[in-house]
Structure formats: structure tokens, C-alpha cells
Design a protein around this motif. Structure first.
Motif, PDB file in Angstrom:
ATOM      1  N   GLU A 182       0.831  -1.211   0.000  1.00 22.88           N
ATOM      2  CA  GLU A 182       0.000   0.000   0.000  1.00 22.88           C
ATOM      3  C   GLU A 182       0.861   1.255   0.000  1.00 22.88           C
ATOM      4  OE1 GLU A 182      -2.546  -0.265   3.334  1.00 22.88           O
ATOM      5  OE2 GLU A 182      -3.807  -1.869   2.501  1.00 22.88           O
ATOM      6  N   ALA A 183       1.965   1.235   0.732  1.00 30.52           N
ATOM      7  CA  ALA A 183       2.843   2.400   0.754  1.00 30.52           C
ATOM      8  C   ALA A 183       3.503   2.613  -0.596  1.00 30.52           C
ATOM      9  CB  ALA A 183       3.904   2.231   1.859  1.00 30.52           C
ATOM     10  N   LEU A 184       3.864   1.520  -1.274  1.00 31.54           N
ATOM     11  CA  LEU A 184       4.479   1.671  -2.590  1.00 31.54           C
ATOM     12  C   LEU A 184       3.468   2.115  -3.633  1.00 31.54           C
ATOM     13  CD1 LEU A 184       6.819  -1.479  -2.568  1.00 31.54           C
ATOM     14  CD2 LEU A 184       7.470   0.928  -2.274  1.00 31.54           C
ATOM     15  N   ASP A 185       2.211   1.635  -3.508  1.00 27.82           N
ATOM     16  CA  ASP A 185       1.181   2.007  -4.478  1.00 27.82           C
ATOM     17  C   ASP A 185       0.704   3.443  -4.272  1.00 27.82           C
ATOM     18  OD1 ASP A 185       1.405  -0.522  -5.480  1.00 27.82           O
ATOM     19  OD2 ASP A 185      -0.312  -1.318  -4.347  1.00 27.82           O
ATOM     20  N   ASN A 186       0.734   3.928  -3.070  1.00 25.24           N
ATOM     21  CA  ASN A 186       0.257   5.284  -2.771  1.00 25.24           C
ATOM     22  C   ASN A 186       1.373   6.114  -2.129  1.00 25.24           C
ATOM     23  OD1 ASN A 186      -2.484   4.628  -3.558  1.00 25.24           O
ATOM     24  ND2 ASN A 186      -2.666   3.538  -1.576  1.00 25.24           N
ATOM     25  N   PRO A 187       2.297   6.553  -2.913  1.00 19.64           N
ATOM     26  CA  PRO A 187       3.396   7.354  -2.337  1.00 19.64           C
ATOM     27  C   PRO A 187       2.873   8.738  -1.921  1.00 19.64           C
ATOM     28  CG  PRO A 187       3.583   7.276  -4.714  1.00 19.64           C
ATOM     29  CD  PRO A 187       2.458   6.341  -4.367  1.00 19.64           C
ATOM     30  N   LYS A 188       3.476   9.297  -0.852  1.00 18.53           N
ATOM     31  CA  LYS A 188       3.105  10.614  -0.347  1.00 18.53           C
ATOM     32  C   LYS A 188       4.332  11.502  -0.288  1.00 18.53           C
ATOM     33  CE  LYS A 188      -0.801   9.083   2.455  1.00 18.53           C
ATOM     34  NZ  LYS A 188      -1.408   9.066   3.819  1.00 18.53           N
ATOM     35  N   ASN A 189       4.141  12.743  -0.687  1.00 20.94           N
ATOM     36  CA  ASN A 189       5.228  13.717  -0.699  1.00 20.94           C
ATOM     37  C   ASN A 189       5.030  14.675   0.483  1.00 20.94           C
ATOM     38  OD1 ASN A 189       7.341  15.367  -1.310  1.00 20.94           O
ATOM     39  ND2 ASN A 189       6.364  16.317  -3.099  1.00 20.94           N
ATOM     40  N   TYR A 190       5.969  14.657   1.400  1.00 16.15           N
ATOM     41  CA  TYR A 190       5.905  15.538   2.568  1.00 16.15           C
ATOM     42  C   TYR A 190       6.821  16.749   2.437  1.00 16.15           C
ATOM     43  CZ  TYR A 190       3.568  11.617   4.795  1.00 16.15           C
ATOM     44  OH  TYR A 190       2.699  10.612   5.092  1.00 16.15           O
ATOM     45  N   ASN A 191       7.356  16.953   1.245  1.00 15.55           N
ATOM     46  CA  ASN A 191       8.256  18.078   1.021  1.00 15.55           C
ATOM     47  C   ASN A 191       7.431  19.247   0.492  1.00 15.55           C
ATOM     48  OD1 ASN A 191      10.483  19.653   0.775  1.00 15.55           O
ATOM     49  ND2 ASN A 191      11.372  18.559  -0.988  1.00 15.55           N
ATOM     50  N   PHE A 192       6.850  20.043   1.423  1.00 21.17           N
ATOM     51  CA  PHE A 192       6.022  21.195   1.033  1.00 21.17           C
ATOM     52  C   PHE A 192       6.189  22.281   2.084  1.00 21.17           C
ATOM     53  CE2 PHE A 192       3.457  18.125   3.299  1.00 21.17           C
ATOM     54  CZ  PHE A 192       2.964  18.877   4.343  1.00 21.17           C
ATOM     55  N   ALA A 193       5.758  23.488   1.682  1.00 23.08           N
ATOM     56  CA  ALA A 193       5.842  24.657   2.578  1.00 23.08           C
ATOM     57  C   ALA A 193       4.423  25.131   2.886  1.00 23.08           C
ATOM     58  CB  ALA A 193       6.654  25.779   1.928  1.00 23.08           C
ATOM     59  N   ILE A 194       4.243  25.664   4.127  1.00 19.98           N
ATOM     60  CA  ILE A 194       2.931  26.158   4.548  1.00 19.98           C
ATOM     61  C   ILE A 194       3.083  27.597   5.035  1.00 19.98           C
ATOM     62  CG2 ILE A 194       2.132  23.853   5.171  1.00 19.98           C
ATOM     63  CD1 ILE A 194       2.729  24.501   8.063  1.00 19.98           C
ATOM     64  N   ARG A 203       4.829  23.094  -3.080  1.00 16.86           N
ATOM     65  CA  ARG A 203       5.138  21.662  -2.977  1.00 16.86           C
ATOM     66  C   ARG A 203       6.101  21.294  -4.101  1.00 16.86           C
ATOM     67  NH1 ARG A 203       2.157  17.303  -0.828  1.00 16.86           N
ATOM     68  NH2 ARG A 203       0.324  18.628  -0.612  1.00 16.86           N
ATOM     69  N   THR A 204       7.109  20.576  -3.755  1.00 23.49           N
ATOM     70  CA  THR A 204       8.062  20.137  -4.772  1.00 23.49           C
ATOM     71  C   THR A 204       7.528  18.896  -5.469  1.00 23.49           C
ATOM     72  OG1 THR A 204       9.262  18.830  -3.143  1.00 23.49           O
ATOM     73  CG2 THR A 204      10.014  21.068  -3.445  1.00 23.49           C
ATOM     74  N   ALA A 205       8.041  18.720  -6.650  1.00 22.63           N
ATOM     75  CA  ALA A 205       7.602  17.571  -7.452  1.00 22.63           C
ATOM     76  C   ALA A 205       8.146  16.291  -6.845  1.00 22.63           C
ATOM     77  CB  ALA A 205       8.081  17.723  -8.890  1.00 22.63           C
ATOM     78  N   PHE A 206       7.294  15.280  -6.813  1.00 23.26           N
ATOM     79  CA  PHE A 206       7.681  13.987  -6.261  1.00 23.26           C
ATOM     80  C   PHE A 206       8.573  13.254  -7.253  1.00 23.26           C
ATOM     81  CE2 PHE A 206       7.026   9.461  -5.369  1.00 23.26           C
ATOM     82  CZ  PHE A 206       7.378   9.446  -4.040  1.00 23.26           C
ATOM     83  N   GLN A 207       9.674  12.755  -6.772  1.00 23.84           N
ATOM     84  CA  GLN A 207      10.609  12.049  -7.641  1.00 23.84           C
ATOM     85  C   GLN A 207      10.533  10.554  -7.354  1.00 23.84           C
ATOM     86  OE1 GLN A 207      14.424  13.792  -7.039  1.00 23.84           O
ATOM     87  NE2 GLN A 207      13.847  15.804  -7.886  1.00 23.84           N
TER      88      GLN A 207
END
Length: 207
Positions: A182-194, A203-207
């Protein structure tokens, strides 16, 4: 005559001495007031004998008690003497006065007993009221402790239920593979600014 006077010169001196003169007889073996201190006692320092403080306290208490007893006895004897003198002088009037004082004493004692009884009832009522108030406070404290214990138990039960609900999402050995997939199928990007309000502004682009 002169020989007789010479034999007893001391009485003659007393007779011939003026009346304003103070006669001080000298005693053999004793020093006069003007004699200096003996050489063997020049360096001697008189120190008082040691006193036991416990014994001093006991003696002081006994001396005070002795003075009180002696003073009471003196006053008692003096009162007896004065009463006898008064009775001898007054006679029947003293008897009437004694009867009157005895009657007054009996009436005062009766009033005192009645007053003591009244105050005793008031005191018993006050003590009973204080005991009832204390018992009521004790019961309130017991109820308060029971309520706090029940609230504590309910809070712990709620925490246990919440933990059981959260335990359904825990990662265990049984669902480890499934959670990895499930983690591999639904990756999450936590690299963002608020911003200050917590909104995502970049939010930076997910690589």
C-alpha cells in the motif's frame, strides 16, 4: 588608786572616752579592717561552688511552694484571729451575719448548679451538631472520592477503547507485506511549505 586604775585601764578608757566615739574592740587572732590582704592569698580567686541546674530548679520549685503554703497558713491564722475577735466584739450580730452568709452561699450554689446545667445542655447540643457536621463532611468526602474514582475508571476505559480502535491500524507481522504494498502504491510527498494559517503554498515535485 592610780595602781588600781592602771590595772583596769580598759574600763577607765571607756569612762574617759567621749560619747560620740565608736569603740571597736580588738580580738586576738583576727585582722582589723585596715590590714592588707595576706601575701599567700594575693593570687587566689574565689570561685563559687558549682550548682547543679536540675537541683536548682527543684529547690526553686520547693521554695516557691513552701512560701505559698506558709503565706496561706499565715492568712488562715490571721483570718481565724480576726474572726474570733470580731465574734467576741459583735456577739449575736456575728451569728446572724454567718447565717445570712450561709443562706446566701446556698442560694448562689443553687444558681451556679442551674447555670452549669444550662451550659451543659448548650454544650452537648453544640458537640452533637459539630459531630453531625463532621459526619456529613466525611460522607461528602467519601462520595467525592467515589465519584473521582468512577471518572478515573471511565477515562481509562475510554483510553483503552480508543487504543483498541487505533490498534486496528498498527503494522504487525501478519499485515506487514500488505502495508508495504500500500505504501508503494500510494506514495506521499511531505516536502512542502505552509503559511501562517497552515495552508500549503508550495510543494516540490515527487521524484
Amino acid at each position: 588608786m592610780l595602781r588600781a586604775l592602771s590595772r583596769c585601764h580598759d574600763p577607765v578608757f571607756r569612762l574617759l572616752a567621749p560619747r560620740s566615739t565608736v569603740l571597736v574592740e580588738t580580738v586576738r587572732g583576727r585582722k582589723s579592717r585596715t590590714d592588707p590582704k595576706a601575701k599567700s592569698k594575693l593570687g587566689r580567686i574565689k570561685t563559687p561552688p558549682p550548682v547543679d541546674p536540675v537541683e536548682m530548679v527543684v529547690l526553686k520549685e520547693r521554695f516557691t511552694e513552701y512560701n505559698l503554703i506558709l503565706r496561706a497558713l499565715r492568712l488562715e491564722f490571721k483570718e481565724q484571729v480576726l474572726r474570733k475577735k470580731y465574734e467576741d466584739e459583735v456577739g449575736s450580730a456575728a451569728e446572724e451575719r454567718a447565717k445570712r452568709e450561709a443562706e446566701e452561699h446556698r442560694s448562689l450554689m443553687a444558681w451556679n448548679d442551674a447555670e452549669n446545667l444550662r451550659l451543659r445542655k448548650i454544650r452537648e447540643q453544640r458537640v452533637q451538631k459539630e459531630a453531625e457536621e463532621a459526619e456529613m463532611k466525611r460522607r461528602e468526602a467519601v462520595l467525592l472520592r467515589q465519584q473521582e474514582l468512577e471518572n478515573y475508571i471511565k477515562e481509562k476505559e475510554r483510553q483503552i477503547i480508543q487504543l483498541q480502535e487505533e490498534a486496528k491500524d498498527f503494522i504487525t507481522l501478519d499485515n506487514l507485506d500488505q502495508r508495504i504494498e500500500e505504501a508503494l502504491d500510494n506514495p506521499k510527498n511531505y516536502n512542502f511549505a505552509i503559511d501562517k494559517e497552515g495552508r500549503i503554498v508550495k510543494r516540490t515535485a515527487f521524484q
